[in-house]
Every structure is written in structure tokens, then in C-alpha cells.
Design a protein around this motif. Structure first.
Motif, short mmCIF file in Angstrom:
data_model
loop_
_atom_site.label_atom_id
_atom_site.label_comp_id
_atom_site.label_asym_id
_atom_site.label_seq_id
_atom_site.Cartn_x
_atom_site.Cartn_y
_atom_site.Cartn_z
N VAL A 6 0.85 -1.18 0.00
CA VAL A 6 0.00 0.00 0.00
C VAL A 6 0.89 1.24 0.00
O VAL A 6 1.89 1.30 0.73
N ILE A 7 0.54 2.21 -0.83
CA ILE A 7 1.21 3.51 -0.83
C ILE A 7 0.18 4.57 -0.43
O ILE A 7 -0.90 4.66 -1.03
N LEU A 8 0.51 5.35 0.59
CA LEU A 8 -0.38 6.39 1.07
C LEU A 8 -0.06 7.69 0.35
O LEU A 8 1.00 8.29 0.56
N ALA A 9 -0.96 8.13 -0.52
CA ALA A 9 -0.68 9.26 -1.39
C ALA A 9 -1.87 10.20 -1.52
O ALA A 9 -2.09 10.81 -2.57
N ALA A 10 -2.66 10.33 -0.45
CA ALA A 10 -3.88 11.14 -0.54
C ALA A 10 -3.67 12.60 -0.22
O ALA A 10 -4.47 13.45 -0.61
N ASN A 81 -5.89 12.51 8.36
CA ASN A 81 -4.46 12.26 8.25
C ASN A 81 -4.23 10.81 7.81
O ASN A 81 -5.16 10.10 7.42
N THR A 82 -2.98 10.36 7.94
CA THR A 82 -2.62 9.04 7.39
C THR A 82 -3.32 7.89 8.10
O THR A 82 -3.43 6.81 7.52
N SER A 83 -3.80 8.09 9.32
CA SER A 83 -4.50 7.00 10.01
C SER A 83 -5.73 6.56 9.23
O SER A 83 -6.00 5.36 9.09
N LYS A 84 -6.48 7.51 8.71
CA LYS A 84 -7.72 7.17 8.01
C LYS A 84 -7.45 6.68 6.59
O LYS A 84 -8.22 5.86 6.05
N SER A 85 -6.38 7.16 5.97
CA SER A 85 -6.02 6.62 4.65
C SER A 85 -5.58 5.16 4.78
O SER A 85 -5.99 4.31 3.98
N LEU A 86 -4.76 4.86 5.79
CA LEU A 86 -4.34 3.48 5.98
C LEU A 86 -5.52 2.60 6.35
O LEU A 86 -5.61 1.45 5.88
N LEU A 87 -6.44 3.10 7.14
CA LEU A 87 -7.63 2.33 7.50
C LEU A 87 -8.40 1.91 6.25
O LEU A 87 -8.79 0.74 6.11
N ARG A 88 -8.61 2.82 5.33
CA ARG A 88 -9.32 2.49 4.09
C ARG A 88 -8.57 1.42 3.30
O ARG A 88 -9.17 0.49 2.75
N ALA A 175 -6.50 -6.07 14.62
CA ALA A 175 -6.34 -5.16 15.76
C ALA A 175 -5.98 -3.76 15.28
O ALA A 175 -6.49 -2.76 15.81
N LEU A 176 -5.10 -3.66 14.30
CA LEU A 176 -4.71 -2.34 13.80
C LEU A 176 -5.89 -1.65 13.13
O LEU A 176 -6.10 -0.44 13.32
N ILE A 177 -6.68 -2.39 12.37
CA ILE A 177 -7.87 -1.80 11.74
C ILE A 177 -8.80 -1.22 12.81
O ILE A 177 -9.31 -0.10 12.68
N ALA A 178 -9.01 -1.97 13.88
CA ALA A 178 -9.89 -1.50 14.95
C ALA A 178 -9.35 -0.23 15.60
O ALA A 178 -10.10 0.72 15.86
N GLN A 179 -8.05 -0.19 15.83
CA GLN A 179 -7.47 0.98 16.49
C GLN A 179 -7.45 2.20 15.56
O GLN A 179 -7.68 3.33 16.01
N LEU A 180 -7.20 1.99 14.28
CA LEU A 180 -7.24 3.10 13.34
C LEU A 180 -8.64 3.69 13.24
O LEU A 180 -8.81 4.89 13.00
N GLY A 181 -9.65 2.85 13.44
CA GLY A 181 -11.01 3.34 13.44
C GLY A 181 -11.33 4.20 14.65
O GLY A 181 -12.23 5.05 14.60
N ARG A 182 -10.57 4.01 15.73
CA ARG A 182 -10.82 4.74 16.98
C ARG A 182 -10.12 6.09 17.04
O ARG A 182 -10.60 7.00 17.71
N VAL A 183 -8.97 6.19 16.40
CA VAL A 183 -8.14 7.38 16.59
C VAL A 183 -8.78 8.61 15.93
O VAL A 183 -9.69 8.50 15.11
N ASP A 184 -8.28 9.78 16.30
CA ASP A 184 -8.81 11.03 15.76
C ASP A 184 -8.49 11.15 14.27
O ASP A 184 -7.50 10.60 13.79
N ASP A 185 -9.30 11.92 13.57
CA ASP A 185 -9.10 12.10 12.13
C ASP A 185 -7.72 12.65 11.81
O ASP A 185 -7.15 12.34 10.77
#
Length: 230
Positions: A6-10, A81-88, A175-185
Motif C-alpha cells: 500500500v502507498i499512502l498518497a492522498a 491524516n494518514t491514520s484514516k487513509s491506511l484504514l481504508r 487489531a490495527l484496523i480497529a485501532q485506526l477506526g478509533r483514533v482522531d481524524d
């Protein structure tokens, strides 16, 4: 090895002062930052490595430049930020482990070669540089067993910097998916990793690449430094 990457480029990458998305910045060898990343991925994992790119700002320019990979769109790229891009991205990549990287990192092809052994073991890791510890970068500490304990820009007494190339194993992915869903935008994805360490027992290895180059291009001087290597 068929690997999901995965490359995060948003993001808009406004600090570099270019109109195009930062991953499309041209390097001195004629390739773009993302082109160099694609070359490194294919060299390490073969032509069949699956690449999923998270796009947002001027997404069509990246899709036009690299039409033969998969895409996930972060329509809230200007609010998250990158947390929500990685979550997707993680939600779109099935059950297997995922190697991901920030879309603005210019790095030595040998970095991924060094990572192969950990990926084959399906061991979660972050690549790190212990040669320098800058206040504005993501820093880390380790526990008594040598696994990552803290991972953020606010870490005190960091022993190195995270480079922006990481792997989450198939067993740790949920577990990472769940935590990324919890963190702030506005959180970086490292916040999700930190929470997974504390709450889910994630064992995250630091992979030392201090002897190799890896440059996160935020400013013009970073681009100048990256061009000294390619």
C-alpha cells in the motif's frame, strides 16, 4: 512472493510548494517519487506484487500516471491524516499481511530486500533510522525485549526515527484496523500502532536501515538530499 503493498498518497503535500501531488515530484534520474517506489517494490517482490494506492488530492493525476495498480479513494483527504487513509487501504486488502509506505519516501532498493525475511515470517515491523533523532520526526523507544514501545512525534528520549515503511502481519491486521477506526481524524497511523501495542499486545519489531538511505520529502531541501542518492 506475492505481496500486498500500500502507498499512502492522498495528502496535498503543500509544504513542498508543488501543484501536483507530492508522489509525482520528479527526481534527478527522471523518475517520480512514486515511480521509484514502484521500481523498488517490483525489484524486491516481483512483477506480481499487488500495489494499492490511497489517493485524494488531484487523484486523477496519479491514476493517469500509474493506471495498472489498484486504488482506494480517501474523499476526506483534506480533513483526515494518514491514520484514516491506511484504514481504508487495510479494509480493502483482504486478510493477508500488508507492507505500506508513505508516498513521499525516496529509499534505497535494499531496504525492501532487508525486509523480506520478516515478511516471510509474517512479523509486523517498522523500519527505523538510529543515526539521527530530529524533534519534528516520528521517534520510537523499545521495551526490554527490543520491540517498539512508543512511536510518535512526541516521544521523549527516542533512540531513532521511523522511516515510513512498515508491515502489519495477517494476525495483527484486525487489531490495527480497529485501532485506526478509533483514533482522531488528524492522527498519524502511528497512533493506531501505539494503541495496538498497549491494548492488543502487538509485537512490533524495529528494522534498522540506518546504513541505507531513506528520505521523506517534505521540503525542497529534502528533495535536494534525495536527489543525491538516486
Amino acid at each position: 512472493m506475492t505481496l500486498q503493498t500500500v502507498i499512502l498518497a492522498a495528502g496535498m503535500g503543500s509544504r513542498l510548494g508543488r501543484s501536483l501531488p507530492k508522489p509525482l515530484t520528479e527526481l534527478s534520474d527522471g523518475r517520480t517519487i512514486m515511480g521509484q517506489q514502484h521500481d523498488n517494490i517490483r525489484a524486491a517482490f516481483g512483477r506480481n506484487a499487488r500495489i494499492t494506492t490511497v489517493v485524494g488530492y488531484r487523484a486523477e493525476t496519479i491514476v493517469d500516471a500509474f493506471p495498472h495498480v489498484e486504488y482506494v479513494y480517501n474523499e476526506r483527504y483534506d480533513q483526515t491524516n494518514t491514520s484514516k487513509s491506511l484504514l481504508r487501504a487495510l479494509k480493502a486488502t483482504g486478510k493477508g499481511g500488508v507492507l505500506w509506505m508513505n508516498g513521499d519516501v525516496v529509499f534505497d532498493p535494499r531496504v525492501l530486500g532487508r525486509a523480506i525475511e520478516l515478511i516471510e515470517r509474517d512479523q509486523s515491523f517498522v523500519t527505523v533510522n538510529t543515526a539521527k533523532v530530529s524533534d519534528e520526526e516520528v521517534k520510537y523507544t523499545v521495551d526490554a525485549e527490543g520491540y517498539i514501545k512508543e512511536l510518535s512525534k512526541t516521544v521523549k528520549g527516542g533512540i531513532g526515527e521511523a522511516v515510513g515503511i512498515n508491515y502489519i502481519s495477517s494476525r495483527d491486521k484486525r487489531a490495527l484496523i480497529a485501532q485506526l477506526g478509533r483514533v482522531d481524524d488528524q492522527d498519524y497511523f502511528e497512533r493506531g500502532l501505539e494503541l495496538a501495542i498497549v491494548e492488543n499486545g502487538l509485537l512490533l519489531e524495529p528494522l534498522d536501515i540506518s546504513d541505507l538511505y531513506a528520505v521523506e520529502v517534505d521540503f525542497a531541501e529534502d528533495l535536494e538530499r534525495a536527489n543525491q542518492f538516486v
